[in-house]
Design an enzyme around this catalytic site. Structure first.
Site, PDB file in Angstrom:
ATOM      1  N   GLU A 166       0.800  -1.241   0.000  1.00 39.20           N
ATOM      2  CA  GLU A 166       0.000   0.000   0.000  1.00 39.20           C
ATOM      3  C   GLU A 166       0.829   1.286   0.000  1.00 39.20           C
ATOM      4  O   GLU A 166       0.524   2.234   0.729  1.00 39.20           O
ATOM      5  CB  GLU A 166      -0.964   0.007   1.202  1.00 39.20           C
ATOM      6  CG  GLU A 166      -1.893  -1.188   1.212  1.00 39.20           C
ATOM      7  CD  GLU A 166      -2.900  -1.160   2.363  1.00 39.20           C
ATOM      8  OE1 GLU A 166      -2.792  -0.284   3.232  1.00 39.20           O
ATOM      9  OE2 GLU A 166      -3.784  -2.020   2.376  1.00 39.20           O
ATOM     10  N   GLU A 278      -6.267 -10.509  -1.476  1.00 34.73           N
ATOM     11  CA  GLU A 278      -7.078 -10.297  -0.258  1.00 34.73           C
ATOM     12  C   GLU A 278      -8.559 -10.235  -0.622  1.00 34.73           C
ATOM     13  O   GLU A 278      -9.301  -9.365  -0.145  1.00 34.73           O
ATOM     14  CB  GLU A 278      -6.640  -9.008   0.460  1.00 34.73           C
ATOM     15  CG  GLU A 278      -5.164  -8.993   0.799  1.00 34.73           C
ATOM     16  CD  GLU A 278      -4.711  -7.785   1.624  1.00 34.73           C
ATOM     17  OE1 GLU A 278      -5.570  -7.032   2.120  1.00 34.73           O
ATOM     18  OE2 GLU A 278      -3.493  -7.614   1.760  1.00 34.73           O
TER      19      GLU A 278
HETATM   20  C1  XIL Z   1      -6.392  -6.329   8.258  1.00 35.71           C
HETATM   21  C2  XIL Z   1      -6.693  -7.542   9.131  1.00 35.71           C
HETATM   22  O1  XIL Z   1      -7.620  -8.365   8.444  1.00 35.71           O
HETATM   23  C3  XIL Z   1      -7.266  -7.097  10.473  1.00 35.71           C
HETATM   24  O2  XIL Z   1      -7.399  -8.196  11.360  1.00 35.71           O
HETATM   25  C4  XIL Z   1      -6.345  -6.051  11.115  1.00 35.71           C
HETATM   26  O3  XIL Z   1      -6.950  -5.542  12.284  1.00 35.71           O
HETATM   27  C5  XIL Z   1      -6.068  -4.913  10.158  1.00 35.71           C
HETATM   28  O4  XIL Z   1      -5.550  -5.416   8.937  1.00 35.71           O
HETATM   29  N1  XIL Z   1      -4.937  -4.524   3.675  1.00 35.71           N
HETATM   30  C6  XIL Z   1      -3.985  -5.406   4.112  1.00 35.71           C
HETATM   31  C7  XIL Z   1      -4.278  -6.322   5.252  1.00 35.71           C
HETATM   32  O5  XIL Z   1      -2.917  -5.522   3.475  1.00 35.71           O
HETATM   33  O6  XIL Z   1      -3.144  -6.581   6.031  1.00 35.71           O
HETATM   34  C8  XIL Z   1      -5.381  -5.764   6.133  1.00 35.71           C
HETATM   35  O7  XIL Z   1      -5.700  -6.769   7.092  1.00 35.71           O
HETATM   36  C9  XIL Z   1      -6.572  -5.385   5.297  1.00 35.71           C
HETATM   37  C10 XIL Z   1      -6.212  -4.303   4.304  1.00 35.71           C
END
Ligand code: XIL
Length: 380
Positions: A166, A278
């Site tokens: 990101e 994701e």
């Molecule tokens: C999220 C997790 O799912 C949560 O449990 C945590 O509190 C915050 O992060 N982008 C990403 C992930 O790359 O690491 C994030 O995961 C969601 C957004």
């Protein structure tokens, strides 16, 4: 990357259902075995075996795992100094993946979020500054130590790393002077140098690992342009970026199949494999207005109660069907598809009921529809 069995014997697998009966049903990993591995983000209750129902779903349905939180800087390296690392959760995660013969992903090395404050402060708690050469050297030294230690520990076992997460700026208007997220402490102190250094050091620590740049909303045209500018620049400098991770935190109407197709077509031109990293589909009404991956914003946008309705869940099945059709169209370039969580109860967007298994871990209509797409496309 490791190839996965195409054998017809894994076409049908025994699936435990919550009633305790055993039923013969196709599984995601079998259905897409000719296309790409199917991964899932796992949490600590799952990789330590406490969530037995979750473990049953993971081992039946998936052949790759990502650590939802266990390998983020705050988990694995909470404190400065020689005793600053804590590998207890990360070791259990990697052991779990090996025990179940899964493709193991690492997430993530350099990110502005879930990184302790001390990383960006000097010994007196003063914020590091990009204008100060000693501050820059200190942050680079910390990044170097972190990457060599963490990647080195799992060398040969974690096959894919999200090296930088990101880093791109948001916003719908492209401006070639603002490619990176300006307020990220990495960018404020080091500019774009942290990205090339992170990839170079990860490659040094494990020359066989597939190194990924990972981001969200790259379907958005302006953000996609920024991605392409960034990756081309890295490629020109021979920085070892080896795959693009598209997070794909979708909602019921975004991205449209046409937009997803356009984004994958465009990004594929970089010549790198693409991973859907994701995947989830926010089914709440408020969730339709946001493309952000910000944790607080996602929690807010999911909280309207309508996501569980039969209508919203039917739309969810349609959106998953549409997305998988597009993924299959690009299957020669897509090397992994990972869901961000096992059941709706585990999801960071829990109230948006975004996954293929419901709060109790039962399969939703969307699962059957996704499996149908695999069959229709000629996957076993
Ligand atoms: C999220 C997790 O799912 C949560 O449990 C945590 O509190 C915050 O992060 N982008 C990403 C992930 O790359 O690491 C994030 O995961 C969601 C957004």
């Amino acid at each position: 990357m490791k190839s996965f069995p195409r054998s017809i014997t894994c076409l049908l697998a025994l699936t435990l259902v919550s009633s305790g009966q055993t039923q013969t049903q196709p599984t995601l990993k079998a259905a897409f075995s000719r296309d790409f591995p199917i991964g899932v983000a796992v949490n600590e209750r799952q990789f330590t075996g406490r969530d037995t129902h979750g473990v049953a779903i993971i081992t039946n349905q998936f052949n790759s795992i990502s650590p939802e939180n266990a390998l983020k800087w705050e988990s694995v390296h909470p404190r400065p100094g020689t005793n600053g690392y804590d590998f207890s959760a990360a070791d259990a995660y990697v052991d779990f993946g090996e025990k179940h013969h899964m493709l193991i992903v690492g997430h993530t090395l350099a990110w502005h979020s879930q990184t302790p404050r001390w990383v960006f402060e000097d010994e007196n708690g003063r914020p590091l500054r990009g204008t100060n050469a000693a501050d820059r050297a200190l942050l680079l030294e910390r990044l170097h130590d972190h990457i060599l230690t963490v990647v080195g520990r799992y060398k040969g076992r974690i096959k894919i790393w999200d090296v930088v997460n990101e880093a791109l700026s948001d916003g719908d208007t492209f401006n070639d002077r603002v490619i990176l997220r300006q307020w990220s402490p990495w960018v404020r102190v080091l500019g774009d140098e942290f990205i090339s250094k992170a990839f170079e050091w990860a490659h040094e620590a494990d020359p066989d690992a597939i190194l990924r740049y990972n981001d969200y909303s790259v379907e958005n045209e302006a953000k996609r342009k920024r991605l392409i500018v960034l990756i081309k620049k890295l490629q020109e400098k021979h920085v070892p970026v080896m795959a693009i991770g598209l997070q794909t935190h979708a909602n019921l109407t975004w991205p449209s199949p046409a937009l997803e197709d356009e984004a994958l077509t465009d990004i594929a031109k970089l010549g790198l494999p693409m991973h859907i990293t994701e995947l989830d589909v926010n089914a709440s009404a408020a969730g339709q207005r946001t493309q952000s991956a910000d944790v607080a914003e996602n929690a807010r946008a999911s909280r309207d109660g309508a996501a569980a309705s039969a209508e919203a869940q039917a739309q969810l099945a349609t959106q998953y069907t549409n997305l998988f059709k597009v993924f299959l169209k690009h299957r020669d370039k897509i090397k992994l598809v990972t869901f961000w969580g096992v059941t709706d109860a585990d999801s960071w967007r829990r109230d948006g009921r975004p996954l293929l298994f419901d709060l109790e871990g039962n399969p939703k209509p969307a699962l059957a529809d996704v499996l149908k797409i695999a069959q229709a496309s000629g996957s076993p």
